[in-house]
Design a protein around this motif. Sequence first.
Motif, PDB file in Angstrom:
ATOM      1  N   GLU A  66     -61.562  28.730  43.788  1.00  0.00           N
ATOM      2  CA  GLU A  66     -60.683  29.626  43.756  1.00  0.00           C
ATOM      3  C   GLU A  66     -61.698  30.885  45.158  1.00  0.00           C
ATOM      4  O   GLU A  66     -60.809  31.441  45.901  1.00  0.00           O
ATOM      5  CB  GLU A  66     -61.163  30.580  42.833  1.00  0.00           C
ATOM      6  CG  GLU A  66     -59.947  29.851  41.861  1.00  0.00           C
ATOM      7  CD  GLU A  66     -61.276  28.460  41.300  1.00  0.00           C
ATOM      8  OE1 GLU A  66     -62.441  28.290  40.994  1.00  0.00           O
ATOM      9  OE2 GLU A  66     -60.661  28.023  41.028  1.00  0.00           O
ATOM     10  N   SER A  67     -62.423  30.631  45.615  1.00  0.00           N
ATOM     11  CA  SER A  67     -63.643  31.744  46.462  1.00  0.00           C
ATOM     12  C   SER A  67     -62.758  30.627  48.086  1.00  0.00           C
ATOM     13  O   SER A  67     -62.914  32.130  48.826  1.00  0.00           O
ATOM     14  CB  SER A  67     -64.467  31.884  46.235  1.00  0.00           C
ATOM     15  OG  SER A  67     -65.436  30.274  46.815  1.00  0.00           O
ATOM     16  N   LYS A 126     -60.502  29.423  48.743  1.00  0.00           N
ATOM     17  CA  LYS A 126     -58.814  30.138  48.983  1.00  0.00           C
ATOM     18  C   LYS A 126     -58.318  30.994  49.091  1.00  0.00           C
ATOM     19  O   LYS A 126     -58.135  31.493  49.834  1.00  0.00           O
ATOM     20  CB  LYS A 126     -58.443  29.004  47.436  1.00  0.00           C
ATOM     21  CG  LYS A 126     -58.025  27.806  47.222  1.00  0.00           C
ATOM     22  CD  LYS A 126     -57.316  27.612  45.676  1.00  0.00           C
ATOM     23  CE  LYS A 126     -56.865  25.829  45.452  1.00  0.00           C
ATOM     24  NZ  LYS A 126     -56.238  25.753  44.469  1.00  0.00           N
ATOM     25  N   SER A 127     -59.415  32.271  48.908  1.00  0.00           N
ATOM     26  CA  SER A 127     -58.770  32.748  49.076  1.00  0.00           C
ATOM     27  C   SER A 127     -59.072  34.192  50.255  1.00  0.00           C
ATOM     28  O   SER A 127     -58.849  34.977  50.641  1.00  0.00           O
ATOM     29  CB  SER A 127     -59.550  34.429  47.806  1.00  0.00           C
ATOM     30  OG  SER A 127     -60.805  34.104  47.448  1.00  0.00           O
ATOM     31  N   GLN A 128     -60.244  33.211  50.901  1.00  0.00           N
ATOM     32  CA  GLN A 128     -60.717  33.906  51.706  1.00  0.00           C
ATOM     33  C   GLN A 128     -60.760  33.144  52.626  1.00  0.00           C
ATOM     34  O   GLN A 128     -61.806  32.889  53.995  1.00  0.00           O
ATOM     35  CB  GLN A 128     -62.844  33.891  51.422  1.00  0.00           C
ATOM     36  CG  GLN A 128     -62.877  34.571  50.129  1.00  0.00           C
ATOM     37  CD  GLN A 128     -62.266  36.184  50.458  1.00  0.00           C
ATOM     38  OE1 GLN A 128     -62.886  36.700  51.972  1.00  0.00           O
ATOM     39  NE2 GLN A 128     -62.339  36.812  48.928  1.00  0.00           N
ATOM     40  N   TRP A 129     -59.674  32.321  53.240  1.00  0.00           N
ATOM     41  CA  TRP A 129     -59.465  31.205  54.353  1.00  0.00           C
ATOM     42  C   TRP A 129     -59.530  32.496  55.640  1.00  0.00           C
ATOM     43  O   TRP A 129     -59.894  31.677  56.435  1.00  0.00           O
ATOM     44  CB  TRP A 129     -58.036  30.126  54.258  1.00  0.00           C
ATOM     45  CG  TRP A 129     -56.675  32.089  54.360  1.00  0.00           C
ATOM     46  CD1 TRP A 129     -56.092  32.474  52.534  1.00  0.00           C
ATOM     47  CD2 TRP A 129     -55.833  32.076  54.803  1.00  0.00           C
ATOM     48  NE1 TRP A 129     -55.194  32.960  53.414  1.00  0.00           N
ATOM     49  CE2 TRP A 129     -55.155  32.742  54.109  1.00  0.00           C
ATOM     50  CE3 TRP A 129     -56.018  31.702  56.324  1.00  0.00           C
ATOM     51  CZ2 TRP A 129     -53.653  33.351  55.318  1.00  0.00           C
ATOM     52  CZ3 TRP A 129     -54.936  32.109  57.307  1.00  0.00           C
ATOM     53  CH2 TRP A 129     -53.713  33.063  56.649  1.00  0.00           C
ATOM     54  N   ARG A 130     -58.805  33.551  55.848  1.00  0.00           N
ATOM     55  CA  ARG A 130     -58.451  34.213  56.945  1.00  0.00           C
ATOM     56  C   ARG A 130     -59.959  34.673  57.237  1.00  0.00           C
ATOM     57  O   ARG A 130     -60.261  34.505  58.404  1.00  0.00           O
ATOM     58  CB  ARG A 130     -58.104  35.783  55.987  1.00  0.00           C
ATOM     59  CG  ARG A 130     -56.691  35.054  56.417  1.00  0.00           C
ATOM     60  CD  ARG A 130     -55.331  36.980  55.649  1.00  0.00           C
ATOM     61  NE  ARG A 130     -54.703  36.818  55.498  1.00  0.00           N
ATOM     62  CZ  ARG A 130     -54.057  36.556  53.544  1.00  0.00           C
ATOM     63  NH1 ARG A 130     -55.739  36.532  53.309  1.00  0.00           N
ATOM     64  NH2 ARG A 130     -52.908  36.777  53.465  1.00  0.00           N
ATOM     65  N   LYS A 165     -60.380  19.752  46.348  1.00  0.00           N
ATOM     66  CA  LYS A 165     -59.839  20.005  43.910  1.00  0.00           C
ATOM     67  C   LYS A 165     -59.338  18.595  43.729  1.00  0.00           C
ATOM     68  O   LYS A 165     -59.267  18.123  42.257  1.00  0.00           O
ATOM     69  CB  LYS A 165     -58.929  20.898  45.144  1.00  0.00           C
ATOM     70  CG  LYS A 165     -57.423  20.594  43.456  1.00  0.00           C
ATOM     71  CD  LYS A 165     -56.505  21.248  44.565  1.00  0.00           C
ATOM     72  CE  LYS A 165     -54.868  21.523  43.193  1.00  0.00           C
ATOM     73  NZ  LYS A 165     -52.996  22.451  43.546  1.00  0.00           N
TER      74      LYS A 165
END
Length: 276
Positions: free
Chosen positions: A225-226, A228-232, A273
Motif C-alpha cells: 500500500e505504501s 502504491k501511495s508514494q509513487w510520486r 502483488k
Amino acid sequence: KQLINNIKNSKMIVNLKNKKKTVKYPINIIIKKNKKYHNNIFVYNNKINFKYHLTELRDRANISGISFISSLILCLFYSKEIIKIIQLIGLKKNVSFLQISPGDFFFTSIDIGLYFGILCAIPSILYQITSYVIPGLTVREKNFFVLITVSSISLFLLGTIFSFNVLSPYALKFFLDYSENSVEATISIKQYFEFFVELIFVSGIAFQLPIFQLIFVKSKILSLESMKSQWRVVFLLILIISSIITPTTDPLTLLLISFPLFFLYIFGILLVKYIN
C-alpha cells in the motif's frame, strides 16, 4: 513418536564419500513441518554434518574460483575483439581514438577482460551458491530463493543490453552533437571504455529495483500500500538518484535511465502483488 524412539535406540550407518561410519549417541532429531503439514524427520550426527557441509562449501568455492579464472583468461584472450565491438558505436559517429600514454590500450584491455570476466562468471557462481543453500530451505523458501536468483540475473542482463543498445549510444550521440563544429571528435580510448563500462554496470544494478522491492516487502520494511501511495515521491527520488549514479550530466541520459526505472518500479509493485 514410536519412529523417533526406534531411531534413538538404534545405530545409523552414514555413507560419506563411500566410507561407511556407524553413528551412536548423541543423535539429533529435527522435525520440520511444511505448508501441507507433512512431517520431515532429519537425523544426523553433529560432527559428520558439519564436516560434510564444510567439504561441500570448499568444493563449491573451488569450482567458483575456477570458473572465474577461466572466464577471466578467456575474456583477456578476446579483449581486443570485445574492444572492437564497443568501438563500432563510436566509429559510426566518426569518432577517432587515441591513447594519451603508451600503456593506455594495454591497461584498457586488462580492464575489459576483468569486467567481462566477472560478468561471465556470475551465472556459475550464483549456481554454486544456490546449490549450496537450497537443500537447507523449506519448499516455500526454495521457490522464493530461485525466483529472486533467476529474476536478478535476468534483470541485470536486461539492464546491460539496454545500456549497450540504447543508453550508451544515445548519450554518446548527445555529447558529439553538442560539440559538433566546435571541436574534433577524438576520444581517449581509456576514457571511452570507462564511459561505456560504467553505464553498463550502473544500468545492470539499477534494473534490480523490483528485486529490492520484493525483499523489502518480505522483510516488512515496506508495504504494498505504501509503494502504491508514494509513487510520486519515488519518481522524484529516481530522478535524483539517476542524476547521481550516471557518469554523465546530460538530461537525455538522465531521462533514458529514469523512465525505465519508473516502469520497473511499477513492475515491482505488480510482482509483489502477484507473489502475495
